[in-house]
Scaffold this active site. Structure first.
Site, PDB file in Angstrom:
ATOM      1  N   HIS A 189       0.861  -1.190   0.000  1.00 36.85           N
ATOM      2  CA  HIS A 189       0.000   0.000   0.000  1.00 36.85           C
ATOM      3  C   HIS A 189       0.897   1.239   0.000  1.00 36.85           C
ATOM      4  O   HIS A 189       1.891   1.277   0.736  1.00 36.85           O
ATOM      5  CB  HIS A 189      -0.919   0.002   1.231  1.00 36.85           C
ATOM      6  CG  HIS A 189      -1.813   1.194   1.258  1.00 36.85           C
ATOM      7  ND1 HIS A 189      -2.885   1.340   0.398  1.00 36.85           N
ATOM      8  CD2 HIS A 189      -1.777   2.330   2.002  1.00 36.85           C
ATOM      9  CE1 HIS A 189      -3.475   2.505   0.632  1.00 36.85           C
ATOM     10  NE2 HIS A 189      -2.827   3.123   1.598  1.00 36.85           N
TER      11      HIS A 189
ATOM     12  N   ALA B 143       9.831   3.829  -4.506  1.00 31.38           N
ATOM     13  CA  ALA B 143      10.103   3.204  -3.202  1.00 31.38           C
ATOM     14  C   ALA B 143       9.427   1.833  -3.107  1.00 31.38           C
ATOM     15  O   ALA B 143      10.010   0.867  -2.603  1.00 31.38           O
ATOM     16  CB  ALA B 143       9.621   4.114  -2.076  1.00 31.38           C
TER      17      ALA B 143
HETATM   18  C1  GRF Z   1       0.582   0.764  -6.262  1.00 28.70           C
HETATM   19  O1  GRF Z   1       0.770   2.099  -5.861  1.00 28.70           O
HETATM   20  C2  GRF Z   1       0.176  -0.092  -5.084  1.00 28.70           C
HETATM   21  O2  GRF Z   1       0.770   0.285  -3.895  1.00 28.70           O
HETATM   22  C3  GRF Z   1      -1.296   0.177  -5.014  1.00 28.70           C
HETATM   23  O3  GRF Z   1      -1.731   0.249  -6.350  1.00 28.70           O
HETATM   24  C4  GRF Z   1      -0.625   0.638  -7.176  1.00 28.70           C
HETATM   25  C5  GRF Z   1      -0.473  -0.448  -8.198  1.00 28.70           C
HETATM   26  O4  GRF Z   1       0.488  -0.123  -9.158  1.00 28.70           O
HETATM   27  N1  GRF Z   1      -1.965  -0.843  -4.220  1.00 28.70           N
HETATM   28  P1  GRF Z   1       1.082  -1.253 -10.111  1.00 28.70           P
HETATM   29  O5  GRF Z   1      -0.088  -1.944 -10.777  1.00 28.70           O
HETATM   30  O6  GRF Z   1       1.890  -2.184  -9.270  1.00 28.70           O
HETATM   31  O7  GRF Z   1       1.912  -0.503 -11.113  1.00 28.70           O
END
Ligand code: GRF
Length: 217
Positions: free
Chosen positions: A111, A175
């Site tokens: 998250h 990050a």
């Molecule tokens: C990321 O920021 C993750 O933390 C959140 O949704 C976004 C997903 O991005 N839960 P990706 O699909 O991994 O590029």
């Protein structure tokens, strides 16, 4: 050491999935990607995973009568692939207690905030609205509450004065890409256990590549 078999759940572009797969492809990494599942058939990440030679499944939640039926199919796909650990990577479905219990302390989520602050959607805009000066990313074990569960690893990320939600999201995403493989490695090597709903490390974590991003310098 036997590599842990990892299933990755996505709903979209899958950049965290890509960082996990890249890490797992490094020699000596204690886990391997065996299946990628998306609840959205159009997720861009599926195509990427297929190109990497990983088994992919689209399990469209809209085709199932209810959450239980969707989760039963998902569970079976993960069992068929003999998955040991699940990494949710931008997986945008809440999971019911039945599924969460079956994968208790074997399912991670990432998250983009320093939980327990700012769970839920629109995280970065809410961070800006609150005037928080530091945010970050968290990898935690899944529970039924949204973005809650024992914390495995975190990174702090500064909020800059002129940040928009998009520029902040981009900094936090970098990050995330460093944090998630680190957390998976800790779990896959069996260094992590959960006691009283808190993570306990078998040994002090010597190398934390991710505590602050960008690194203080
Ligand atoms: C990321 O920021 C993750 O933390 C959140 O949704 C976004 C997903 O991005 N839960 P990706 O699909 O991994 O590029």
């Amino acid at each position: 050491m036997q590599k842990r078999r990892v299933g990755i759940l996505i709903s979209g572009r899958g950049s965290n999935m890509q960082s996990l797969v890249a890490a797992m492809r490094r020699p000596g990494f204690p886990a391997e990607p065996v299946i990628v599942v998306s609840n959205r058939p159009e997720a861009a990440g599926l195509e990427w995973a297929r190109g990497q030679g990983i088994a992919v499944h689209a399990i469209d939640h809209k085709q199932y009568a209810n959450r239980m039926a969707f989760e039963a199919r998902l569970h079976q796909a993960l069992l068929d692939a003999q998955v040991d650990l699940i990494c949710n990577a931008g997986f945008m479905r809440m999971l019911t207690g039945g599924f969460v219990d079956r994968w208790m302390d074997r399912q991670l989520n990432i998250h983009p905030s320093l939980l327990p602050a700012f769970p839920g959607l629109d995280t970065h805009q809410r961070v800006l609205d609150q005037g928080a000066l530091i945010t970050g990313a968290t990898v935690h074990f899944i529970r039924t509450e949204m973005d809650a569960g024992p914390i495995v690893a975190q990174t702090a990320v500064p909020v800059m004065p002129n940040d928009s939600a998009d520029t902040l999201a981009a900094r936090v995403l970098e990050a995330e890409h460093r944090l998630y493989p680190h957390a998976l490695e800790l779990v896959a090597t069996g260094q992590v256990s959960v006691r009283d709903e808190r993570v306990v490390m078998a040994a002090p974590v010597g190398r934390v590549p991710t505590l602050m991003w960008p690194p203080l310098g």
